[in-house]
Scaffold this motif. Sequence first.
Motif, short mmCIF file in Angstrom:
data_model
loop_
_atom_site.label_atom_id
_atom_site.label_comp_id
_atom_site.label_asym_id
_atom_site.label_seq_id
_atom_site.Cartn_x
_atom_site.Cartn_y
_atom_site.Cartn_z
N PRO A 13 0.83 -1.21 0.00
CA PRO A 13 0.00 0.00 0.00
C PRO A 13 0.85 1.26 0.00
O PRO A 13 1.97 1.27 0.54
N ALA A 14 0.34 2.31 -0.60
CA ALA A 14 1.11 3.55 -0.74
C ALA A 14 1.56 4.10 0.61
O ALA A 14 2.70 4.54 0.77
N LYS A 15 0.66 4.06 1.61
CA LYS A 15 1.01 4.59 2.92
C LYS A 15 2.14 3.79 3.55
O LYS A 15 3.11 4.36 4.10
N LEU A 16 2.07 2.45 3.44
CA LEU A 16 3.13 1.60 3.98
C LEU A 16 4.42 1.79 3.20
O LEU A 16 5.52 1.81 3.76
N SER A 17 4.29 1.98 1.89
CA SER A 17 5.46 2.19 1.06
C SER A 17 6.20 3.46 1.48
O SER A 17 7.44 3.47 1.60
N ARG A 18 5.47 4.53 1.74
CA ARG A 18 6.10 5.78 2.18
C ARG A 18 6.75 5.60 3.55
O ARG A 18 7.86 6.11 3.80
N HIS A 19 6.07 4.86 4.42
CA HIS A 19 6.61 4.61 5.76
C HIS A 19 7.92 3.83 5.68
O HIS A 19 8.92 4.18 6.32
N MET A 20 7.95 2.78 4.86
CA MET A 20 9.15 1.96 4.73
C MET A 20 10.27 2.74 4.07
O MET A 20 11.44 2.60 4.45
N GLN A 21 9.93 3.58 3.09
CA GLN A 21 10.97 4.38 2.45
C GLN A 21 11.63 5.32 3.45
O GLN A 21 12.85 5.50 3.45
N ASN A 22 10.82 5.87 4.36
CA ASN A 22 11.37 6.75 5.39
C ASN A 22 12.29 5.98 6.33
O ASN A 22 13.35 6.49 6.74
N MET A 23 11.92 4.74 6.66
CA MET A 23 12.77 3.92 7.52
C MET A 23 14.10 3.59 6.84
O MET A 23 15.17 3.65 7.46
N LEU A 24 14.03 3.27 5.54
CA LEU A 24 15.23 2.90 4.80
C LEU A 24 16.23 4.05 4.70
O LEU A 24 17.44 3.81 4.60
N VAL A 25 15.74 5.26 4.74
CA VAL A 25 16.62 6.42 4.69
C VAL A 25 17.54 6.47 5.90
O VAL A 25 18.69 6.89 5.83
N HIS A 26 17.03 5.99 7.05
CA HIS A 26 17.71 6.22 8.32
C HIS A 26 18.53 5.03 8.84
O HIS A 26 19.15 5.14 9.90
N GLY A 27 18.54 3.93 8.14
CA GLY A 27 19.34 2.82 8.65
C GLY A 27 19.31 1.61 7.74
O GLY A 27 18.51 1.52 6.80
N ASP A 28 20.23 0.68 8.00
CA ASP A 28 20.26 -0.58 7.27
C ASP A 28 19.08 -1.44 7.67
O ASP A 28 18.64 -1.42 8.83
N PHE A 29 18.59 -2.23 6.71
CA PHE A 29 17.50 -3.17 6.99
C PHE A 29 17.83 -4.52 6.38
O PHE A 29 18.65 -4.63 5.46
N LEU A 30 17.19 -5.56 6.91
CA LEU A 30 17.22 -6.88 6.31
C LEU A 30 15.85 -7.17 5.74
O LEU A 30 14.82 -6.80 6.32
N ILE A 31 15.83 -7.87 4.61
CA ILE A 31 14.58 -8.40 4.10
C ILE A 31 14.70 -9.92 4.05
O ILE A 31 15.73 -10.47 3.63
N GLN A 32 13.66 -10.58 4.54
CA GLN A 32 13.64 -12.03 4.66
C GLN A 32 12.28 -12.55 4.19
O GLN A 32 11.29 -11.80 4.19
N PRO A 33 12.18 -13.82 3.82
CA PRO A 33 10.86 -14.37 3.52
C PRO A 33 10.03 -14.46 4.79
O PRO A 33 10.56 -14.71 5.87
N PHE A 34 8.73 -14.21 4.65
CA PHE A 34 7.85 -14.36 5.80
C PHE A 34 7.49 -15.83 5.96
O PHE A 34 6.95 -16.46 5.04
N VAL A 35 7.82 -16.39 7.12
CA VAL A 35 7.51 -17.80 7.41
C VAL A 35 6.15 -17.83 8.10
O VAL A 35 6.03 -17.53 9.29
N SER A 36 5.12 -18.16 7.33
CA SER A 36 3.75 -18.05 7.84
C SER A 36 3.50 -18.96 9.03
O SER A 36 2.61 -18.69 9.85
N ALA A 37 4.29 -20.03 9.16
CA ALA A 37 4.09 -20.97 10.27
C ALA A 37 4.28 -20.31 11.62
O ALA A 37 3.80 -20.83 12.64
#
Length: 306
Positions: free
Chosen positions: A157-181
């Motif tokens: 969603p656009a709102k979440l996308s803007r929120h995540m972009q703001n977070m990425l500006v300020h620090g390193d992040f990891l992206i991982q697969p979501f393990v639904s279990a």
Amino acid sequence: MASPRVAFVTCNQFPNLTAEDQPILECLRSRGIQASAIVWNDASVDWNSFDVCVIRSPYDYVEEAQRFLSFLQVLEECSCVVQPPVAVLRWNFHKRYLIQLAAAGVPVVPSVLLPAGSSINIVEKTLNDRGWEWGVLKPAVGSFGQKVEVVQSQRIPAKLSRHMQNMLVHGDFLIQPFVSAVRTQGEYSLIFISGQVSHAVHKVPPRGEFRVQGGRMERANATPRMLATARSALANVPSAAAHALLVARIDLLPVPAPAVDEWWVTEVEVLDPMLFFNVCPEARVRFCDALEVEIRRVVPLPPALG
């Protein structure tokens, strides 16, 4: 002979340690050891006045990351023995250690490091390139599930996308697969004291949540495969032999089907691990026994007090 002085390093939120850890102070004092809770960013503290400093609950280090790294430098230059060793604390400070463990052959949840300043488009591209319909975006310097987001590759969603972009500006992040279990099966934590497994805990998130914080916890029996996976992670912690670490916690998630009794390491916690003494109270005694051995190595105790 002066009694050994031990500092349990904590934060302003828990200046007297957490309720789970407070009995440890009395246990050590009953053995003739001067044990105190000390807030890590208290500028008035002379760390050289302690024989041993045990890092336990500096939970606000994330908000003061650079100041905390400077604090580690101060400890490294002091005469006191630090547990865990400062080199291990630095390694554990940033979650790039997961990628390093994977390179060493440890079965770690697949992880991609996104440097600070990365575009939100990189998140979408990584998910698509890896074939992950759902992913988890988490800070590389973070704890307690804070600022962790679950995203769908094709529907951010656009709102979440803007929120995540703001977070990425300020620090390193990891992206991982979501393990639904994790929603139904939860995750497991194996706690090691001086390199030996002490107890295991099963954690299930609250209904409708994927974070285990605030969920149900119960003591568990670790399978041989869980133990082997956790030990492989512990064996690859750099700058310290496993037995030299006073405590460590290894968190595990089940590898998605069709795998059976196969596990991914999601965290190796030595900096500020919750040890779940409320689930396994007798582990406090094991902790005190192990710490007393470390103290005796540094400052001999009178036999009557040991």
